[in-house]
Motif scaffolding. Structure first.
Motif, PDB file in Angstrom:
ATOM      1  N   THR A 105       0.724  -1.133  -0.084  1.00  0.00           N
ATOM      2  CA  THR A 105       0.099   0.042   0.256  1.00  0.00           C
ATOM      3  C   THR A 105       0.798   1.283   0.134  1.00  0.00           C
ATOM      4  O   THR A 105       0.537   2.409  -0.309  1.00  0.00           O
ATOM      5  CB  THR A 105      -0.879  -0.117   1.420  1.00  0.00           C
ATOM      6  OG1 THR A 105      -0.327  -0.062   2.372  1.00  0.00           O
ATOM      7  CG2 THR A 105      -1.943  -1.078   1.086  1.00  0.00           C
ATOM      8  N   THR A 106       2.027   1.342   0.203  1.00  0.00           N
ATOM      9  CA  THR A 106       2.998   2.371  -0.022  1.00  0.00           C
ATOM     10  C   THR A 106       3.579   2.542  -1.250  1.00  0.00           C
ATOM     11  O   THR A 106       4.185   3.557  -1.634  1.00  0.00           O
ATOM     12  CB  THR A 106       4.320   2.213   0.889  1.00  0.00           C
ATOM     13  OG1 THR A 106       5.022   1.267   0.483  1.00  0.00           O
ATOM     14  CG2 THR A 106       3.791   1.742   2.427  1.00  0.00           C
ATOM     15  N   LEU A 107       2.989   1.643  -2.116  1.00  0.00           N
ATOM     16  CA  LEU A 107       3.715   1.788  -3.562  1.00  0.00           C
ATOM     17  C   LEU A 107       3.301   2.994  -4.248  1.00  0.00           C
ATOM     18  O   LEU A 107       2.031   3.127  -4.240  1.00  0.00           O
ATOM     19  CB  LEU A 107       3.260   0.591  -4.297  1.00  0.00           C
ATOM     20  CG  LEU A 107       3.693   0.734  -5.718  1.00  0.00           C
ATOM     21  CD1 LEU A 107       5.233   0.289  -5.940  1.00  0.00           C
ATOM     22  CD2 LEU A 107       3.034  -0.613  -6.486  1.00  0.00           C
ATOM     23  N   PRO A 108       3.991   4.057  -4.312  1.00  0.00           N
ATOM     24  CA  PRO A 108       3.517   5.458  -4.791  1.00  0.00           C
ATOM     25  C   PRO A 108       2.784   5.304  -6.232  1.00  0.00           C
ATOM     26  O   PRO A 108       2.124   6.307  -6.603  1.00  0.00           O
ATOM     27  CB  PRO A 108       4.691   6.103  -4.854  1.00  0.00           C
ATOM     28  CG  PRO A 108       5.869   5.227  -5.449  1.00  0.00           C
ATOM     29  CD  PRO A 108       5.561   3.935  -4.607  1.00  0.00           C
ATOM     30  N   GLU A 109       2.835   4.345  -6.917  1.00  0.00           N
ATOM     31  CA  GLU A 109       2.322   4.543  -8.312  1.00  0.00           C
ATOM     32  C   GLU A 109       1.021   3.765  -8.376  1.00  0.00           C
ATOM     33  O   GLU A 109       0.322   3.629  -9.352  1.00  0.00           O
ATOM     34  CB  GLU A 109       3.101   3.490  -9.244  1.00  0.00           C
ATOM     35  CG  GLU A 109       3.710   2.312  -8.974  1.00  0.00           C
ATOM     36  CD  GLU A 109       4.870   1.768  -9.600  1.00  0.00           C
ATOM     37  OE1 GLU A 109       4.870   0.894 -10.574  1.00  0.00           O
ATOM     38  OE2 GLU A 109       5.921   2.159  -9.381  1.00  0.00           O
ATOM     39  N   VAL A 110       0.367   3.266  -7.211  1.00  0.00           N
ATOM     40  CA  VAL A 110      -0.866   2.532  -7.158  1.00  0.00           C
ATOM     41  C   VAL A 110      -2.181   3.767  -7.124  1.00  0.00           C
ATOM     42  O   VAL A 110      -1.833   4.736  -6.521  1.00  0.00           O
ATOM     43  CB  VAL A 110      -1.098   2.001  -5.830  1.00  0.00           C
ATOM     44  CG1 VAL A 110      -2.616   1.328  -5.711  1.00  0.00           C
ATOM     45  CG2 VAL A 110      -0.075   0.724  -5.829  1.00  0.00           C
ATOM     46  N   ILE A 111      -2.954   3.555  -8.152  1.00  0.00           N
ATOM     47  CA  ILE A 111      -3.862   4.461  -8.410  1.00  0.00           C
ATOM     48  C   ILE A 111      -5.173   4.149  -7.868  1.00  0.00           C
ATOM     49  O   ILE A 111      -5.978   4.795  -7.194  1.00  0.00           O
ATOM     50  CB  ILE A 111      -4.126   4.814 -10.159  1.00  0.00           C
ATOM     51  CG1 ILE A 111      -2.763   5.585 -10.553  1.00  0.00           C
ATOM     52  CG2 ILE A 111      -5.290   5.602 -10.475  1.00  0.00           C
ATOM     53  CD1 ILE A 111      -2.751   5.590 -11.985  1.00  0.00           C
ATOM     54  N   PHE A 112      -5.483   2.730  -8.071  1.00  0.00           N
ATOM     55  CA  PHE A 112      -6.845   2.096  -7.549  1.00  0.00           C
ATOM     56  C   PHE A 112      -6.484   0.528  -7.623  1.00  0.00           C
ATOM     57  O   PHE A 112      -5.965  -0.224  -8.522  1.00  0.00           O
ATOM     58  CB  PHE A 112      -7.831   2.414  -8.566  1.00  0.00           C
ATOM     59  CG  PHE A 112      -9.294   1.722  -8.245  1.00  0.00           C
ATOM     60  CD1 PHE A 112      -9.596   1.754  -7.012  1.00  0.00           C
ATOM     61  CD2 PHE A 112      -9.778   1.062  -9.321  1.00  0.00           C
ATOM     62  CE1 PHE A 112     -11.165   1.283  -7.043  1.00  0.00           C
ATOM     63  CE2 PHE A 112     -11.131   0.162  -9.263  1.00  0.00           C
ATOM     64  CZ  PHE A 112     -11.463   0.377  -7.994  1.00  0.00           C
ATOM     65  N   THR A 113      -7.389  -0.034  -6.736  1.00  0.00           N
ATOM     66  CA  THR A 113      -7.207  -1.606  -6.459  1.00  0.00           C
ATOM     67  C   THR A 113      -8.579  -2.083  -5.791  1.00  0.00           C
ATOM     68  O   THR A 113      -9.164  -1.320  -5.103  1.00  0.00           O
ATOM     69  CB  THR A 113      -6.074  -2.091  -5.682  1.00  0.00           C
ATOM     70  OG1 THR A 113      -5.971  -3.410  -5.719  1.00  0.00           O
ATOM     71  CG2 THR A 113      -6.098  -1.501  -4.460  1.00  0.00           C
ATOM     72  N   MET A 114      -8.963  -3.060  -6.382  1.00  0.00           N
ATOM     73  CA  MET A 114     -10.237  -3.752  -5.719  1.00  0.00           C
ATOM     74  C   MET A 114     -10.078  -5.128  -5.918  1.00  0.00           C
ATOM     75  O   MET A 114      -9.578  -5.737  -7.009  1.00  0.00           O
ATOM     76  CB  MET A 114     -11.585  -3.259  -6.128  1.00  0.00           C
ATOM     77  CG  MET A 114     -11.930  -3.333  -7.719  1.00  0.00           C
ATOM     78  SD  MET A 114     -13.603  -2.832  -8.117  1.00  0.00           S
ATOM     79  CE  MET A 114     -13.656  -3.406  -9.621  1.00  0.00           C
TER      80      MET A 114
END
Length: 513
Positions: A288-297
């Motif tokens: 969850t600290t990955l700066p490139e994550v935009i959205f996940t489900m």
């Protein structure tokens, strides 16, 4: 009497998981106290749930993973037949045998003696769509006395449109042929149902063109609604996620200019990438600290299946060979296990870390995809400088700084490199199966390949799994099995609905030990 057959119309589900505020309802209305109730319904029943990660074999036919077989059908994984004192507890090859080996009936088992349920994903995704329809039918009726109330209503509305569009996009890419400008008018996709009430009818299939038009319409509404709203978290869709999905949809439709435009919009909002040269103190890439994550489900946990255990799956030799020695993803995404003699998938951490439910293995949006979409879309347009820049902006964060050199490829070599980079970067995140499908029909440098899958039977002797026989199946170039058959349960209930024809899958090689 006509019967209501398609599973998307099951009223009992539509309210089964809702809170008390939906206890009073009629066939086409539901009592809600305010937009907060609709937001609760959206989060609890339209988004894919984030469950505890489990072995995909264990979750067959349950409410765990969504369409996990897209990982099994690709060239990213292969079975491991090495001898060991212990094997996989839940054999995904067996439980998803019909998908894994592209059988005519995907629910069939390895012995050909029984057929498992095929409609779990169809059911669940259409149920999400149904509840999104309910929310969209009610949201404009909610009281908004203050400006912040209006923005909340717009956000809920935008998220519902985003999710409905995303679900239709998933369904048409599972059950419809790849999009082509000439074929989409006649190729069959999936049924479209956007009403919140039950319809007394047997459903047919809309065309691929009609489904894609619905996807674009929904995402267009999401774009209008979400452009002024505040992003709540990586677990809720926002305008950046909408831009990225629109970029992907246009890429699949071969609308290169639009794919480029929306990829640039993503990067104008969020262009962060984690530099693998600076991973000290970071135990694994996906978190969850990955700066490139935009959205996940949805569910994570694929690491527990791509484990390399016998009777299980590991990274394919073909995928591993794509990573050069100067590619840091060779340590942080995939890694050769010296003692075990196989390649592990390590992008998401430890094999059996059941606490890691934070990022999805099938529905994860990262800025890396925007860079790759931009590179591919501009390369197809002949904008090679732009394509190389987008590609190099990603590669500089993935390759060893001591051995890094910018890509200078052009023409067919550049397109090939971009596709390989996509395979390396997005491995086992749910992209590869859909990418292979669209490459087949790409107007610019079409590509298709033969994929082989083995299925081995074992004998447990003296606490050791010993391979007895391996049979090999083959997916041919441009094979009809790149499109899934409509689930048998859906065909049984919707009399006259046309199936996707695919041939019987024979064994092409047998190896006895």
């Amino acid at each position: 009497m006509k019967r209501i057959y398609i599973i998307i119309s099951m009223l009992s589900f539509m309210f089964a998981s809702c809170s008390g505020f939906l206890e009073e309802y009629s066939q086409d209305t539901a009592y809600v106290r305010g937009y907060e109730d609709l937001d609760e319904l959206l989060l609890g029943s339209v988004y894919m749930p984030t469950n505890a990660p489990e072995h995909m074999g264990y979750t067959y036919g349950t409410d765990g993973w969504y369409y996990p077989y897209i990982h099994l059908m690709t060239d990213e994984v292969q079975e491991n037949i090495r001898s060991s004192s212990s094997g996989a507890l839940w054999d995904a090859r067996e439980r998803y045998f019909g998908y894994y080996t592209w059988q005519q009936q995907v629910g069939i088992d390895a012995l050909g003696t029984s057929i498992r349920k095929e409609s779990s994903d169809w059911n669940r995704i259409y149920k999400h769509i149904n509840i999104a329809n309910m929310i969209l039918a009610s949201i404009d009726e909610q009281s908004t006395p203050k400006e912040e109330d209006e923005l909340e209503v717009m956000r809920i509305k935008g998220e519902a449109y985003f999710l409905r569009g995303a679900y239709y996009f998933i369904l048409v890419n599972l059950y419809g042929k790849p999009y082509t400008k000439t074929g989409a008018k006649n190729d069959l996709g999936v049924p479209i149902k956007n009403t919140e009430y039950i319809e007394d009818k047997v459903y047919g299939r809309n065309t691929v063109e009609e489904v894609y038009a619905q996807v674009l319409a929904d995402l267009g509404e999401a774009e209008k609604c979400l452009e002024k709203t505040v992003h709540k978290s990586i677990y809720r869709a926002d305008i950046t996620a909408t831009y990225l999905l629109l970029s992907r949809v246009h890429l699949y439709m071969q609308n290169w200019e639009m794919a480029e435009s929306y990829a640039k919009k993503v990067l104008s909002k969020q262009d962060d990438l984690r530099d693998l040269n600076m991973m000290e103190g970071i135990p694994f890439f996906l978190d969850t600290t990955l700066p490139e994550v935009i959205f996940t489900m949805g569910m994570g946990g694929i690491r527990y299946t791509i484990s390399g255990l016998p009777k299980d799956l590991g990274i394919s030799d073909e995928l591993y060979a794509l990573y050069k020695d100067n590619d840091l993803r060779k340590s942080y995404f995939v890694k050769y296990n010296e003692s075990g003699g196989y390649v592990e998938y390590v992008k998401g951490g430890a094999i059996a870390d059941f606490s890691r439910t934070s990022l999805s293995a099938n529905f994860l949006f990262r800025t890396a995809e925007a860079y790759l979409n931009l590179a591919e879309a501009t390369a197809y347009q002949g904008k090679e400088d732009d394509a190389r820049k987008a590609l190099n902006d990603l590669r500089v964060k993935r390759l060893s700084v001591e051995q890094y050199a910018n890509s200078e490829e052009s023409g067919a070599d550049l397109i090939k490199l971009i596709r390989e980079e996509r395979e390396r970067e997005l491995c086992l995140e749910g992209h590869r199966w859909f990418d292979l499908r669209r490459y087949m029909v790409c107007e610019k440098q079409p590509y298709t390949k033969t994929i082989r899958k083995s299925y081995t039977t074992f004998e447990y002797v003296s606490w050791t799994n010993v391979p007895v026989q391996t049979v090999v199946y083959q997916l041919e170039e441009n094979d009809a099995a790149y499109t899934l058959p409509i689930p048998k349960e859906v065909l049984e209930y919707n009399t006259g609905m046309k199936n996707n024809e695919r041939g019987v899958r024979p064994v092409v090689e047998t190896i006895n030990y």
